[in-house]
Each structure stands twice: as structure tokens, then as C-alpha cells.
Design an enzyme around this catalytic site. Structure first.
Site, PDB file in Angstrom:
ATOM      1  N   ASP A 109      58.260-118.604  -4.399  1.00  0.00           N
ATOM      2  CA  ASP A 109      59.431-118.716  -5.262  1.00  0.00           C
ATOM      3  C   ASP A 109      60.100-117.342  -5.391  1.00  0.00           C
ATOM      4  O   ASP A 109      59.457-116.302  -5.199  1.00  0.00           O
ATOM      5  CB  ASP A 109      59.023-119.181  -6.673  1.00  0.00           C
TER       6      ASP A 109
HETATM    7  N1  URA Z   1      53.164-121.976  -6.575  1.00  0.00           N
HETATM    8  C1  URA Z   1      54.281-121.747  -7.288  1.00  0.00           C
HETATM    9  O1  URA Z   1      54.515-122.375  -8.308  1.00  0.00           O
HETATM   10  N2  URA Z   1      55.136-120.811  -6.845  1.00  0.00           N
HETATM   11  C2  URA Z   1      54.921-120.066  -5.729  1.00  0.00           C
HETATM   12  O2  URA Z   1      55.730-119.200  -5.378  1.00  0.00           O
HETATM   13  C3  URA Z   1      53.749-120.322  -4.999  1.00  0.00           C
HETATM   14  C4  URA Z   1      52.880-121.287  -5.441  1.00  0.00           C
END
Ligand code: URA
Length: 235
Positions: free
Chosen positions: A104
Site C-alpha cells: 500500500d
Molecule cells: N497488507 C496490507 O494491508 N497492506 C500492505 O501493504 C501489505 C499487506
């Protein structure tokens, strides 16, 4: 392997096909000490010594980088408005690099960047269940009940429950610190797993993916090439 000179130079990031053709036409490229003006000339990628405007150009079929991704950067190859993780790899030669999986925008930590599609497929294939370990700071108290629930699988609103995940509590209170290992890569998976338990992720950083461990020496935003050993272990 033999490649047309213009393709060789384009793949090594020296310009578009027409730009490198122009440079070749001007006599600014040498192969084994001889000026070559024909863009269709075949280059032997293993043995030929190519000089582009006087600088040696070594051919790299694959490139592998470990990035310590900072927050605020998107896991994409290009974007008109936002900085991408590929923009951070300033020393790259190849123009076809991509991130292996997505973190993310606000997630930090280990991201593998390569142009090796087969390796990426192996690491991302849902059938392979490659372990990914994250460090997370959680708003709320993470309890042994959460550990048990994560080990059994969590309903995050998808068709299937998540696979069992290993949750280790490093510190627990009204804010908690944990390490979590998951074996899938669903959209916002960790945030949704904690949300399903009534808690929110305040900070998330990936530490490991399969055999690849984030190099502690890399500050956020820094990257380095993978070692031969790291590549072999991943493959
Ligand atoms: N899980 C999440 O919620 N975000 C990420 O970036 C990776 C795994």
C-alpha cells in the site's frame, strides 16, 4: 545471445529506439573498437564490448533490486502524477522493471524490483504460499485471542477465510507492536485482518518475503542490488 544494436541500447535505457538510431548513425557507437553505424548490426551480448558515446555499456538481461520502500510512494511502474517505486531506482539499466507485488502507499519496507517475470510469478502465485513477514503497530491491545484467531484464519469479507497466519506480540497495551507472517497477498490483507478484530493498523513495514530479508543497512527510500546468493535462494 544476439540482439540488434538499437534494441540492445534501448533495453539498456539509453533512449528510445529512434534516439539511439540517431546516435548510432552519427558514428558515436563502437563495438570492439570499431565504429558501427548500422542499427541492425547484431551484438553478441556475452562477448562484444559496446561503447556508447565513449562509455562502456554492459548488457544486463535481468536486474534485481531490494528497495526499502518509504511511505507516500505507490507500487506501480509509472504514473502521471505520483512518484512510483520504479522512479526511486535511479541506477537501473533496464527499462522494463516492475515491483513484485504491491505494498500500500503508506506501507514501508521490503519490495523486490526486477524484470524477471518468471521469478515474480513464482513468488506471487497463490498456489506457492510464499511467507511474507511484517512488523506492525496497532491501535488497540493485541491479545492472545487475536493470536489464536489469526492462526485459525480470519473472515475479512472475501469468499474464503484467510489462511492461517502467525501473529507474534512484541508489545501489547493500548498501542501494540506485532510481527505477522501471512502466506497470501490479498488486497489490504493485514489492515483488513486487524479491522475484522476491531483494531486498526497504524504503521506497517514488510521485513521478509520468502527467503529475502530486508537489509537493515538500507534506510527508507534506499535500495541495493540483490547478491548472487539472494537471487539463487529466491529462484
Ligand atoms: N497488507 C496490507 O494491508 N497492506 C500492505 O501493504 C501489505 C499487506
Amino acid at each position: 545471445m544476439k540482439l540488434r544494436l538499437d534494441r540492445y541500447l534501448t533495453e539498456m535505457g539509453l533512449g528510445t529506439r529512434s534516439e539511439v538510431k540517431r546516435t548510432v548513425g552519427k558514428g558515436l557507437v563502437q563495438i570492439n573498437g570499431i565504429i558501427i553505424k548500422r542499427p541492425e548490426h547484431k551484438v553478441d551480448t556475452e562477448s562484444d564490448k559496446v561503447l556508447y558515446q565513449g562509455n562502456p555499456v554492459a548488457y544486463a538481461k535481468y536486474e534485481y533490486y531490494m528497495l526499502n520502500k518509504p511511505g507516500g510512494i505507490i507500487s506501480a511502474t509509472e504514473d502521471l502524477k505520483e512518484t512510483t517505486v520504479i522512479d526511486l531506482i535511479k541506477g537501473r539499466q533496464r527499462q522494463d522493471l516492475f515491483p513484485v507485488g504491491r505494498l500500500d502507499k503508506d506501507t514501508e519496507g521490503l519490495l523486490l524490483i526486477t524484470n524477471d517475470g518468471k521469478l515474480a510469478h513464482r513468488l506471487l502465485s497463490p498456489k506457492k504460499h510464499v511467507d511474507k513477514t511484517y512488523y506492525a503497530e496497532i491501535d488497540g491491545e493485541v491479545t492472545e485471542e487475536d493470536v489464536k484467531a489469526f492462526a485459525e484464519g480470519i473472515d475479512i469479507g472475501d469468499e474464503k477465510m484467510t489462511l492461517p497466519a502467525e501473529l507474534v506480540i512484541l508489545q501489547s497495551g493500548c498501542g501494540s507492536e506485532v510481527e505477522l507472517t501471512i502466506r497470501e497477498g490479498r488486497f489490504h490483507q493485514i489492515k483488513r485482518m486487524f479491522h475484522a478484530r476491531g483494531k486498526e493498523v497504524a504503521y506497517l513495514k514488510r521485513l521478509r518475503m520468502g527467503s529475502l530479508v530486508l537489509d537493515e543497512k538500507l534506510k527508507t527510500g534506499e535500495y541495493r542490488e540483490l547478491t548472487k546468493k539472494e537471487i539463487e535462494e529466491l529462484c
